[in-house]
Design a protein around this motif. Structure first.
Motif, PDB file in Angstrom:
ATOM      1  N   ASP A  99       4.651   6.906   3.202  1.00 48.61           N
ATOM      2  CA  ASP A  99       5.347   6.925   2.090  1.00 48.61           C
ATOM      3  C   ASP A  99       6.804   7.490   2.371  1.00 48.61           C
ATOM      4  N   ASP A 100       7.189   8.567   3.265  1.00 42.83           N
ATOM      5  CA  ASP A 100       8.382   8.930   3.895  1.00 42.83           C
ATOM      6  C   ASP A 100       8.945   7.991   4.285  1.00 42.83           C
ATOM      7  N   ALA A 104      12.467   5.892   2.543  1.00 44.64           N
ATOM      8  CA  ALA A 104      13.562   5.919   3.288  1.00 44.64           C
ATOM      9  C   ALA A 104      14.472   4.549   3.301  1.00 44.64           C
ATOM     10  N   PHE A 105      13.363   3.360   3.421  1.00 44.51           N
ATOM     11  CA  PHE A 105      14.099   1.979   3.212  1.00 44.51           C
ATOM     12  C   PHE A 105      14.276   1.718   1.847  1.00 44.51           C
ATOM     13  N   PRO A 127      -0.731   0.033   8.335  1.00 39.37           N
ATOM     14  CA  PRO A 127      -1.381  -0.557   7.269  1.00 39.37           C
ATOM     15  C   PRO A 127      -0.969  -0.056   5.940  1.00 39.37           C
ATOM     16  N   PHE A 128      -0.261   0.892   6.021  1.00 38.70           N
ATOM     17  CA  PHE A 128       0.472   1.266   4.790  1.00 38.70           C
ATOM     18  C   PHE A 128       2.149   1.222   4.495  1.00 38.70           C
ATOM     19  N   VAL A 129       2.786   0.464   5.711  1.00 36.70           N
ATOM     20  CA  VAL A 129       4.025   0.264   5.734  1.00 36.70           C
ATOM     21  C   VAL A 129       4.285  -0.995   4.802  1.00 36.70           C
ATOM     22  N   LEU A 133       9.647  -4.386   1.859  1.00 35.39           N
ATOM     23  CA  LEU A 133      10.333  -3.714   1.499  1.00 35.39           C
ATOM     24  C   LEU A 133      11.611  -3.484   2.711  1.00 35.39           C
ATOM     25  N   VAL A 134      10.862  -3.301   3.712  1.00 39.06           N
ATOM     26  CA  VAL A 134      11.783  -2.946   5.031  1.00 39.06           C
ATOM     27  C   VAL A 134      12.677  -4.524   5.144  1.00 39.06           C
ATOM     28  N   ALA A 135      11.994  -5.315   4.990  1.00 45.02           N
ATOM     29  CA  ALA A 135      12.717  -6.893   5.090  1.00 45.02           C
ATOM     30  C   ALA A 135      13.995  -6.974   4.415  1.00 45.02           C
ATOM     31  N   VAL A 136      14.039  -6.468   3.100  1.00 45.38           N
ATOM     32  CA  VAL A 136      15.076  -6.673   2.228  1.00 45.38           C
ATOM     33  C   VAL A 136      16.281  -5.456   2.504  1.00 45.38           C
TER      34      VAL A 136
END
Length: 203
Positions: A99-100, A104-105, A127-129, A133-136
């Motif tokens: 979650d943290d 952050a992303f 598995p929870f990442v 979201l990171v990609a954008v």
């Protein structure tokens, strides 16, 4: 960072995985033919997240030391909500640590993400990442030791270049500090060499 020779031979080198690498059991869509995506360079005054994806930290002083080191680089530190949590050997549950990372992303004011320390546990949170979201929201992501799992997973799932470099609690020698500034702040290509002298630490 217990010595730069073996554990940090790449200094702050960008991470690149072979085609077909996998994170959380999903075959990567990133192939050798896809151009890697670079996050924006860090600049003095940027806000960066300080998170704990792996081993628990028992002492608040460790967070203070890591914060002072990043501030010495000219960065403004935003601590993760679960930075000082504890769940057995880990800095919070797998979900809390992820979650943290995701938060952050998601935060558009955050320009970089630093791991407090390595140890063990980063692979458990994969598995929870939220890789979509990171990609954008490409950001500078830095770490080493156990954090290598996380930076490799981000590259394999999104194509975003990540950086094998000091964790925030590492002893920031002159060599690692200058490498950081050269590559992550100035965008220069990494020079693969070991330091002749490590020099003093930031904190």
């Amino acid at each position: 960072m217990a010595g730069i020779s073996r554990r940090q031979a790449l200094a702050i080198a960008p991470v690149a995985l072979a085609s077909g690498a996998s994170a959380n059991g999903v075959t990567s869509s990133v192939t050798a033919s896809v151009t890697a995506r670079k996050p924006s360079r860090l600049e003095k005054g940027d806000r960066v997240a300080l998170i704990a994806p792996a081993t628990v930290t028992y002492d608040r002083v460790d967070v203070d030391i890591a914060t002072e080191a990043l501030e010495a680089l000219g960065l403004r530190v935003v601590p993760g909500r679960h930075l000082l949590d504890r769940f057995g050997y880990f800095a919070g549950t797998d979900q809390e640590r992820a979650d943290d990372f995701n938060r952050a992303f998601e935060d558009q004011t955050i320009r970089g993400v630093f791991a407090l320390r390595g140890g063990w546990g980063a692979s458990r949170m994969l598995p929870f990442v939220d890789f979509n979201l990171v990609a954008v929201q490409p950001k500078v992501l830095i770490g080493y030791s156990d954090i290598t799992t996380l930076i490799n997973a981000v590259y394999s799932q999104t194509g975003i270049v990540t950086f094998h470099g000091p964790n925030a609690l590492s002893p920031w020698s002159e060599f690692s500090t200058q490498s950081m500034r050269s590559i992550v702040f100035e965008g220069k290509a990494p020079l693969m060499r070991n330091p002749v002298e490590k020099g003093d630490s930031l904190a």
